[in-house]
Structure formats: structure tokens, C-alpha cells
Design a protein around this motif. Structure first.
Motif, short mmCIF file in Angstrom:
data_model
loop_
_atom_site.label_atom_id
_atom_site.label_comp_id
_atom_site.label_asym_id
_atom_site.label_seq_id
_atom_site.Cartn_x
_atom_site.Cartn_y
_atom_site.Cartn_z
N PRO A 31 14.64 31.50 2.01
CA PRO A 31 14.71 30.09 1.60
C PRO A 31 13.88 29.22 2.54
CG PRO A 31 16.91 31.06 1.78
CD PRO A 31 15.95 32.02 2.41
N LEU A 32 13.13 28.27 1.99
CA LEU A 32 12.37 27.32 2.79
C LEU A 32 13.22 26.09 3.07
CD1 LEU A 32 8.89 27.79 1.09
CD2 LEU A 32 9.71 28.78 3.23
N GLU A 33 12.69 25.19 3.87
CA GLU A 33 13.49 24.08 4.42
C GLU A 33 14.21 23.25 3.35
OE1 GLU A 33 12.87 20.11 7.26
OE2 GLU A 33 11.17 21.41 6.77
N ASN A 34 13.53 22.94 2.25
CA ASN A 34 14.11 22.06 1.24
C ASN A 34 14.72 22.81 0.07
OD1 ASN A 34 13.41 19.52 2.48
ND2 ASN A 34 11.29 20.01 1.98
N HIS A 35 14.89 24.12 0.24
CA HIS A 35 15.45 24.95 -0.82
C HIS A 35 16.89 24.54 -1.16
CE1 HIS A 35 16.54 28.46 -3.14
NE2 HIS A 35 17.49 28.77 -2.29
N ASN A 36 17.18 24.54 -2.47
CA ASN A 36 18.53 24.28 -2.97
C ASN A 36 19.05 22.91 -2.58
OD1 ASN A 36 20.72 25.27 -4.53
ND2 ASN A 36 21.89 25.55 -2.65
N LEU A 42 27.49 26.31 1.54
CA LEU A 42 27.71 27.68 1.13
C LEU A 42 29.08 28.15 1.57
CD1 LEU A 42 24.27 29.24 2.06
CD2 LEU A 42 24.99 28.22 -0.10
N SER A 43 29.77 28.84 0.69
CA SER A 43 31.05 29.45 1.02
C SER A 43 30.81 30.89 1.44
CB SER A 43 31.97 29.40 -0.21
OG SER A 43 33.04 30.28 -0.02
N GLU A 44 31.47 31.31 2.49
CA GLU A 44 31.29 32.68 2.96
C GLU A 44 31.82 33.70 1.96
OE1 GLU A 44 32.92 33.17 6.79
OE2 GLU A 44 31.65 31.64 7.72
N GLU A 45 32.69 33.22 1.05
CA GLU A 45 33.26 34.17 0.09
C GLU A 45 32.33 34.49 -1.05
OE1 GLU A 45 36.15 31.40 -0.43
OE2 GLU A 45 37.08 31.85 1.46
N LYS A 46 31.20 33.74 -1.15
CA LYS A 46 30.31 33.98 -2.28
C LYS A 46 29.70 35.36 -2.21
CE LYS A 46 29.18 29.23 -3.29
NZ LYS A 46 28.15 28.22 -3.31
N LYS A 47 29.53 35.95 -3.36
CA LYS A 47 29.00 37.30 -3.43
C LYS A 47 27.47 37.26 -3.37
CE LYS A 47 32.81 38.98 -6.25
NZ LYS A 47 33.19 39.57 -7.55
N GLN A 48 26.91 38.29 -2.80
CA GLN A 48 25.45 38.39 -2.80
C GLN A 48 24.95 38.86 -4.15
OE1 GLN A 48 24.34 40.89 0.52
NE2 GLN A 48 23.67 39.05 1.58
N LEU A 49 23.84 38.27 -4.57
CA LEU A 49 23.22 38.67 -5.84
C LEU A 49 21.87 39.28 -5.52
CD1 LEU A 49 24.01 35.44 -7.84
CD2 LEU A 49 25.22 37.60 -7.98
N ASN A 50 21.79 40.58 -5.60
CA ASN A 50 20.54 41.28 -5.28
C ASN A 50 20.00 40.88 -3.91
OD1 ASN A 50 20.54 42.70 -7.65
ND2 ASN A 50 19.28 41.21 -8.74
N GLY A 51 20.86 40.60 -3.00
CA GLY A 51 20.43 40.29 -1.64
C GLY A 51 20.32 38.83 -1.34
N MET A 52 20.51 37.94 -2.33
CA MET A 52 20.46 36.51 -2.04
C MET A 52 21.72 35.86 -2.54
SD MET A 52 17.57 33.64 -2.76
CE MET A 52 16.80 33.93 -1.19
N LEU A 53 22.16 34.84 -1.85
CA LEU A 53 23.40 34.18 -2.23
C LEU A 53 23.21 33.32 -3.47
CD1 LEU A 53 24.58 33.05 1.30
CD2 LEU A 53 25.60 34.84 -0.10
N SER A 54 24.21 33.30 -4.33
CA SER A 54 24.24 32.34 -5.42
C SER A 54 24.73 31.03 -4.83
CB SER A 54 25.19 32.80 -6.52
OG SER A 54 25.41 31.76 -7.43
N GLU A 72 13.02 26.60 -3.60
CA GLU A 72 11.77 26.82 -2.86
C GLU A 72 11.95 28.02 -1.92
OE1 GLU A 72 8.32 24.01 -0.98
OE2 GLU A 72 10.39 23.51 -0.48
N VAL A 73 11.23 29.08 -2.21
CA VAL A 73 11.45 30.36 -1.53
C VAL A 73 10.13 31.02 -1.18
CG1 VAL A 73 12.46 32.67 -1.79
CG2 VAL A 73 13.59 30.70 -2.82
#
Length: 523
Positions: free
Chosen positions: A260-265, A144-156, A220-221
Motif C-alpha cells: 500500500p502507498l501513502e494515500n491508499h484506502n 484496520l481490525s486485527e481480526e480481519k482475515k487476509q485475502l490472498n495476502g492483503m487485508l480487506s 493506490e498500491v
């Protein structure tokens, strides 16, 4: 598929087929059944040899325990003393000895991945590896890049994938209305279809898996709020976009999708993922023959799952307090006789044709299930590809007993969707006429479609039997398996008990057919 005489890593008395090059079933001594093993594990006897202590095991220490009378095996970082299990293993002692004193994880995954070894061998646990003999493959997960914008409270998030995955890039996003939550997964896979998307929502836990070759991408969320039971999945095949649509329980604004759960994304090999199960309701159980029944299981409303042609699922039951798992290949509710268009199935049900063994605790437990009872069903597995059929002109199916099950969907697909096929032949081996599954339907199908031919071969026929008799042999196969022309492309599929499959593959090779022209259904 997998209703053949008993064999499996953990379960004397289980039903499983193996590859032609795989292990053969070894006759067990009296008193060495699955139930005998379960009774032994509950007897209080010290099976680990350490009187209840758990120890850290070094690689050097593990290597010392490499004899039949002193055999330790490491599976996923845990070490088990399998010495007392030797005589209970249907594959025989030699099969276990291949991993003696070593990390047997890879061998286990090749042969027994579906087995719940933690439950079957828990009383044999010695301890953990101090250092794993073989490092586990690293998961290719997203960064994850810190510059990514939040989307409705979750990172893309986007997965960073290696070259071995053909530079596949996947990402997901989500948005909401007053009443709906929509999760969108972008795969950029142009050949994506409903069979490659598996979605479950259980107790606020959302799990969406996208299959891409031998890898899978997982969202997985633990959802922020509860949702209604039914969900919808929309797939835009041309661009590889998947939409998972959930209905809110309450029309309130969600600050985030969830935790997010352990194996998410993650995007990793499917064999590196643990099996996922959901509980399915038994809605009917009908007789097919004197010892075989058709079970109809209903998927939860919160599940999207389609079992691909030639693949199997695992059923999981608790037998005498121990989890036991067996593989079975789903079939259709009946053989369609109108092949003008592909068969339409509602996707809400799974049909399993299962032989009930009088001495098999797993199938006996299935037999005693009542309509309305639940049983755990896994995600599909298998390496059969429809493209193998689509590239063929002649299709030959060799089945013994309930080895007929993978042929059901295969027949439907071949006769419905593969226009280049000239001939489709089924050679069906059974003991008696009473054992033949769906005989009338197969005979009707042969009358209906001139491309299809079926031959029944009995090993224990009555005097009145007018057809072929015997067991699989080179002479029978040479008579039945013939190319429609000198250079026609052939696919031969075979399924049945281990000896049947092994002998059949060898006979076919002796007759000049290549490994690429033969597919043995295994699990």
C-alpha cells in the motif's frame, strides 16, 4: 475553456478564467512576464532575503511580514517571501496581500490550486512553519481490525467515514486467476458511472480513484509483480461495484496484491488530494482558425479516464526549467449533427481546442510539439453538474472566443439527452469573422435541430458583416436571453475572459436572473 488572455498566480502570460466574483487581471509592467520571472529566479539573486538559509517560522514571526515591501505567505506549511513576485503577479498586488503574513493555503486552493507554486516560488522559500497557523484538515482514513482475515495476502479494508459523507462505506478486495488480477471496489453508490472512476497503472503503481460528490476514495498500491500495459474497467452501476482487471506478465501465483502507498484506502475531499498526471501522446494537431488549433491527445492504454461535461484538465510543461501548469476544457472532435442517440467516444483520446498566443510561452511550447511527443495531463476538475441542465427548459450559452470550449460537450449533452429542453441558444462573441470557431458546424447544427439557435456578435466586424456587432451588454442580453414561458426553468452558462464573465453575470442579475440560474465556468 481556458484559452483567454493571460492570468494566473504563478504565470504572467497564462490562460485562465475566474469566477464572476473572482479576481480581475491587472496589466503588468514591461519586463514582468512569465519568462522574465523565470530568468530572475535563475539569476542567482537572493529572492528569499535569507542568503540561502532556511529557517523555522513561528506564527508570530510570519504575522510581522504583512506589508507589500515585506510579504511572507505560508502555503501548506512552507513559507515564501513573495515580495519580489509582487510585480509579476497577474492578479495584482492586492490579491497576494490578502494572504500576507498568514497561512494562505485555503485562499490559494480556492483560486490557484492547480498552480505548481513549489516550482514557481522555490527561490523565494524562507522555510517551514514551526507550528502551522491553521491545522490541516484531518484525513478520514480507514482503521484496520486485527481480526480481519487476509485475502490472498492483503487485508480487506473498509473506510470509516464521518456523518458529513452521508455514512458512505467503501471497501475493496482482490482475487486472481492464472492470467488475471481483479481488484473489486464496493461503493454502494447507485449512480456510479464511468466518469466517476479514474484508473492508472504506471510502472507497477496502480491507482484507482472513485469520485463521490466532492470526496474521493483511493486505492493506490505498488503491485507485487509487473502487469501488461492494457487494463479493463467494468462498472456495475446499479450496485456501485467497480472491477479493475489487470493481465499478469507471467502466469505465476501472487502471494499478495502489493505494498500500500501513502494515500491508499483513504476517503477525503478531492481538494485535499494532490493533482495526478499521466503522459499522453500527441497524435494530431489541426487548424481551426488562424490562431487556434485542435490537439488530439491519446491516453495511455493503462489509463481509464472520462472527462465529464463542463470539467477541465490541466496540462503541465517544463518551460525554461520550470514546471508550468494551465487548465483547458476538452471538446469533441467535431459537433455531432445526429442527436437520435448519445455520441459514442472511444474514451482513448482527449481533444483540446487551444488558442496560440504569440507572446505566450506555454502555448508557444504547445505549438512546437510534434506528433508523437508527450505532454502531462491531469485528472478532471470542475463543479458543473449535468443535473443543472436536466432540470432546465431553456438553456442559454454565452461564450467569448475560446470560452466556447465548455459549450461543445454541453451542446452535445443537452440536445442528445435532455428531452425537456425547449430552447438551446448560443450567443458567441468574437472580434472578427475569422475568429469564429466551428462557424460552419454551428450553422449546420442550427439548421438540423429546431431547438438550437446561434447568434454571432463581432466587436471588430468588416463593412460587409450583416450580423450583430458590439460587446456584451445589458441590451444585447435582454434581447437574447428570454424565457420560453413566464415560469420556465432557465440555465445560463457563461465563459470567456474575466471582464466578459464578470460583466455578463452582473448584467444577467440586473435583468432579474438569480445566481442559481447562472453558471460561470471557472478554474
Amino acid at each position: 475553456m481556458l484559452n483567454v488572455p493571460p492570468q494566473a498566480f504563478p504565470a504572467p502570460g497564462s490562460q485562465q478564467r475566474v469566477a464572476a466574483s473572482g479576481r480581475a487581471k491587472v496589466p503588468l509592467k514591461p519586463g514582468r512576464s512569465l519568462m522574465d520571472w523565470i530568468r530572475l529566479t535563475k539569476s542567482g539573486k537572493d529572492l528569499s532575503g535569507l542568503k540561502g538559509r532556511l529557517v523555522e517560522v513561528t506564527e508570530d514571526e510570519l504575522a510581522k511580514h504583512n506589508k507589500k515591501e515585506d510579504c511572507w505567505i505560508c502555503i501548506r506549511g512552507f513559507v515564501y517571501n513573495v515580495t519580489p513576485y509582487m510585480e509579476y503577479h497577474p492578479g495584482g498586488e492586492d490579491e497576494l496581500m490578502k494572504a500576507a503574513g498568514t497561512d494562505g493555503t485555503d485562499l490559494f486552493d480556492q483560486v490557484h490550486r492547480w498552480v505548481n507554486y513549489e516550482s514557481m516560488l522555490k527561490e523565494c522559500l524562507v522555510g517551514r512553519m514551526a507550528v502551522k497557523p491553521i491545522a490541516a484538515p484531518k484525513e478520514i482514513s480507514s482503521t484496520l481490525s486485527e481480526e480481519k482475515k487476509q485475502l490472498n495476502g492483503m487485508l480487506s479494508e473498509k473506510g470509516v467515514l464521518g456523518a458529513s459523507t452521508k455514512d458512505v462505506m467503501l471497501s475493496y478486495d482482490w482475487f486472481q486467476t492464472d492470467s488475471l488480477i481483479t481488484i473489486v471496489i464496493y461503493t454502494k453508490q447507485k449512480d456510479l458511472n464511468a466518469e466517476l472512476v479514474i484508473v492508472d497503472c504506471q510502472d507497477k503503481r496502480l491507482r484507482g480513484e472513485i469520485i463521490i460528490d466532492d470526496h474521493s476514495y483511493l486505492v493506490e498500491v505498488d503491485l507485487y509483480h509487473a502487469v501488461q500495459e492494457d487494463l479493463a474497467v467494468n462498472i456495475t452501476e446499479k450496485v456501485g461495484k467497480v472491477e479493475i482487471i489487470l493481465k499478469k506478465n507471467d502466469n505465476i501465483h501472487w502471494k499478495m496484491l502489493g505494498q500500500p502507498l501513502e494515500n491508499h484506502n483513504t476517503f477525503i475531499k478531492r481538494t485535499d488530494r494532490g493533482q495526478f498526471y499521466r503522459k499522453c501522446k500527441l497524435v494530431s494537431k489541426t487548424e481551426v482558425t488562424h490562431d487556434t488549433k485542435l490537439f488530439c491527445l491519446m491516453l495511455p492504454k493503462s489509463t481509464h479516464l472520462r472527462v465529464p461535461t463542463g470539467q477541465h484538465v490541466y496540462l503541465k510543461q517544463i518551460i525554461a526549467g520550470t514546471e508550468v501548469v494551465k487548465p483547458y476544457t476538452p471538446v469533441l472532435p467535431f459537433l455531432p449533427l445526429d442527436f437520435k442517440e448519445p455520441s459514442c467516444h472511444d474514451g482513448a483520446h482527449i481533444y483540446l481546442m487551444i488558442k496560440i498566443y504569440s507572446c505566450g510561452p506555454f502555448t508557444q511550447a504547445l505549438e512546437h510539439l510534434q506528433v508523437g511527443d508527450y505532454i502531462s495531463v491531469s485528472n478532471p476538475e470542475g463543479n458543473f453538474k449535468k443535473s443543472q441542465v436536466q432540470a432546465s427548459e431553456d438553456l442559454f450559452l454565452l461564450a467569448a472566443g475560446t470560452g466556447f470550449t465548455p459549450m461543445v460537450k454541453l451542446l452535445d449533452f443537452a440536445l442528445t439527452e435532455v428531452s425537456c429542453l425547449r430552447t438551446v441558444k448560443l450567443m458567441f462573441f468574437n472580434k472578427t469573422e475569422d475568429d469564429i470557431l466551428w462557424r460552419n458546424q454551428l450553422e449546420q447544427l442550427a439548421l438540423k435541430d429546431k431547438r438550437f439557435e446561434v447568434k454571432f456578435i463581432l466587436s471588430q466586424p468588416t463593412k460587409d458583416w450583416m450580423g450583430k456587432e458590439g460587446k456584451i451588454s445589458s441590451s444585447l442580453l435582454s434581447e437574447f436571453v428570454k424565457r420560453s414561458s413566464k415560469y420556465s426553468k432557465v440555465l445560463i452558462c457563461i465563459c470567456g475572459p474575466t471582464p466578459f464573465t464578470e460583466q455578463g453575470v452582473q448584467y444577467l442579475k440586473d435583468l432579474g436572473y438569480s445566481q442559481e440560474e447562472i453558471h460561470a465556468f471557472t478554474a
